[in-house]
Every structure is written in structure tokens, then in C-alpha cells.
Design a protein around this motif. Structure first.
Motif, mmCIF file in Angstrom:
data_model
loop_
_atom_site.group_PDB
_atom_site.id
_atom_site.type_symbol
_atom_site.label_atom_id
_atom_site.label_comp_id
_atom_site.label_asym_id
_atom_site.label_seq_id
_atom_site.Cartn_x
_atom_site.Cartn_y
_atom_site.Cartn_z
ATOM 1 N N ARG A 23 21.500 40.260 132.695
ATOM 2 C CA ARG A 23 20.640 39.265 133.315
ATOM 3 C C ARG A 23 20.443 38.127 132.331
ATOM 4 O O ARG A 23 20.687 38.285 131.139
ATOM 5 C CB ARG A 23 19.292 39.865 133.704
ATOM 6 C CG ARG A 23 18.468 40.321 132.509
ATOM 7 C CD ARG A 23 17.064 40.715 132.898
ATOM 8 N NE ARG A 23 16.317 41.198 131.760
ATOM 9 C CZ ARG A 23 15.674 40.434 130.880
ATOM 10 N NH1 ARG A 23 15.721 39.122 130.985
ATOM 11 N NH2 ARG A 23 15.009 40.965 129.873
ATOM 12 N N GLY A 24 19.996 36.990 132.813
ATOM 13 C CA GLY A 24 19.715 35.849 131.947
ATOM 14 C C GLY A 24 18.326 35.952 131.349
ATOM 15 O O GLY A 24 17.514 36.780 131.760
ATOM 16 N N ARG A 28 13.571 29.446 129.796
ATOM 17 C CA ARG A 28 14.628 28.612 129.264
ATOM 18 C C ARG A 28 14.940 27.412 130.124
ATOM 19 O O ARG A 28 15.910 26.701 129.875
ATOM 20 C CB ARG A 28 15.830 29.529 129.203
ATOM 21 C CG ARG A 28 16.833 29.280 128.374
ATOM 22 C CD ARG A 28 17.913 29.753 127.761
ATOM 23 N NE ARG A 28 18.505 28.643 127.074
ATOM 24 C CZ ARG A 28 19.606 28.075 127.438
ATOM 25 N NH1 ARG A 28 20.266 28.492 128.448
ATOM 26 N NH2 ARG A 28 20.069 27.080 126.750
ATOM 27 N N SER A 29 14.148 27.162 131.167
ATOM 28 C CA SER A 29 14.522 26.123 132.123
ATOM 29 C C SER A 29 13.851 24.781 131.873
ATOM 30 O O SER A 29 14.454 23.748 132.126
ATOM 31 C CB SER A 29 14.221 26.600 133.539
ATOM 32 O OG SER A 29 12.868 26.982 133.633
ATOM 33 N N THR A 33 10.903 21.084 124.657
ATOM 34 C CA THR A 33 10.637 20.274 123.465
ATOM 35 C C THR A 33 9.749 21.004 122.468
ATOM 36 O O THR A 33 9.910 20.827 121.263
ATOM 37 C CB THR A 33 9.958 18.955 123.859
ATOM 38 O OG1 THR A 33 8.833 19.245 124.687
ATOM 39 C CG2 THR A 33 10.920 18.071 124.627
ATOM 40 N N LYS A 34 8.849 21.827 122.952
ATOM 41 C CA LYS A 34 7.931 22.523 122.036
ATOM 42 C C LYS A 34 8.506 23.820 121.485
ATOM 43 O O LYS A 34 7.915 24.416 120.598
ATOM 44 C CB LYS A 34 6.588 22.797 122.723
ATOM 45 C CG LYS A 34 6.666 23.701 123.929
ATOM 46 C CD LYS A 34 5.290 24.056 124.452
ATOM 47 C CE LYS A 34 4.722 22.939 125.294
ATOM 48 N NZ LYS A 34 3.513 23.321 126.000
ATOM 49 N N LYS A 35 9.659 24.253 122.021
ATOM 50 C CA LYS A 35 10.270 25.485 121.537
ATOM 51 C C LYS A 35 11.223 25.175 120.386
ATOM 52 O O LYS A 35 11.937 24.182 120.413
ATOM 53 C CB LYS A 35 11.029 26.176 122.669
ATOM 54 C CG LYS A 35 10.090 26.697 123.734
ATOM 55 C CD LYS A 35 10.791 27.139 124.971
ATOM 56 C CE LYS A 35 9.764 27.488 126.020
ATOM 57 N NZ LYS A 35 10.166 27.154 127.357
ATOM 58 N N ARG A 41 18.039 29.198 120.874
ATOM 59 C CA ARG A 41 19.331 29.810 120.591
ATOM 60 C C ARG A 41 19.313 31.297 120.945
ATOM 61 O O ARG A 41 20.266 31.831 121.513
ATOM 62 C CB ARG A 41 19.692 29.602 119.129
ATOM 63 C CG ARG A 41 21.088 30.021 118.751
ATOM 64 C CD ARG A 41 21.495 29.509 117.392
ATOM 65 N NE ARG A 41 20.614 29.954 116.324
ATOM 66 C CZ ARG A 41 19.819 29.134 115.610
ATOM 67 N NH1 ARG A 41 19.781 27.833 115.858
ATOM 68 N NH2 ARG A 41 19.054 29.604 114.648
ATOM 69 N N ASN A 42 18.213 31.969 120.614
ATOM 70 C CA ASN A 42 18.093 33.391 120.935
ATOM 71 C C ASN A 42 17.960 33.636 122.437
ATOM 72 O O ASN A 42 18.400 34.666 122.940
ATOM 73 C CB ASN A 42 16.903 34.006 120.195
ATOM 74 C CG ASN A 42 17.136 34.077 118.708
ATOM 75 O OD1 ASN A 42 18.278 34.102 118.258
ATOM 76 N ND2 ASN A 42 16.071 34.086 117.932
ATOM 77 N N LEU A 43 17.369 32.692 123.152
ATOM 78 C CA LEU A 43 17.235 32.826 124.604
ATOM 79 C C LEU A 43 18.567 32.627 125.327
ATOM 80 O O LEU A 43 18.714 33.019 126.476
ATOM 81 C CB LEU A 43 16.209 31.818 125.136
ATOM 82 C CG LEU A 43 14.746 32.092 124.823
ATOM 83 C CD1 LEU A 43 13.894 30.916 125.230
ATOM 84 C CD2 LEU A 43 14.266 33.353 125.500
#
Length: 63
Positions: A23-24, A28-29, A33-35, A41-43
Motif C-alpha cells: 500500500r502507499g 503525502r498529498s 512545505t512544513k514536512k 523521502r521516507n514516506l
């Protein structure tokens, strides 16, 4: 008896692997900007469906 139909939304979200169901990642959508870049990258990598939900996902995929 009618044929079993695949739940189309499930077929778009899940892919059957050899032993597990892929699954994804969530979160992540949007509002990226705050991440941090490391978190994004890990997501990116795929996750696996938990064993408690595996039976219901297989039923939706008619497998």
C-alpha cells in the motif's frame, strides 16, 4: 450465483506482492512545505497492509 466483483477503489490502492499486500503511505498529498525532506523521502517508500486487515483487503480484491 453471480460473479464476485473487485472493489475498484481497493484495486487502485493495493497491489498483491508475493507474501504481503503493498500500500502507499499516508500524509503525502498536500501541506508538504512544513514536512522535512527526510520525512517526505521516507514516506515515498511503499508500506504493507497490517496482518489484522489483510483478510478484508484480500476479500475486496477477490483473492
Amino acid at each position: 450465483m453471480p460473479k464476485m466483483k473487485t472493489v475498484k477503489s481497493a484495486s487502485k490502492r493495493f497491489k498483491l506482492g508475493k507474501n504481503k499486500i503493498k500500500r502507499g503511505s499516508a500524509f503525502r498529498s498536500h501541506i508538504l512545505t512544513k514536512k522535512s525532506p527526510q520525512r517526505k523521502r521516507n514516506l515515498r517508500s511503499s508500506q504493507y497492509v497490517d496482518s489484522t486487515n489483510e483478510a478484508s483487503v484480500r476479500k475486496m480484491l477477490c483473492k
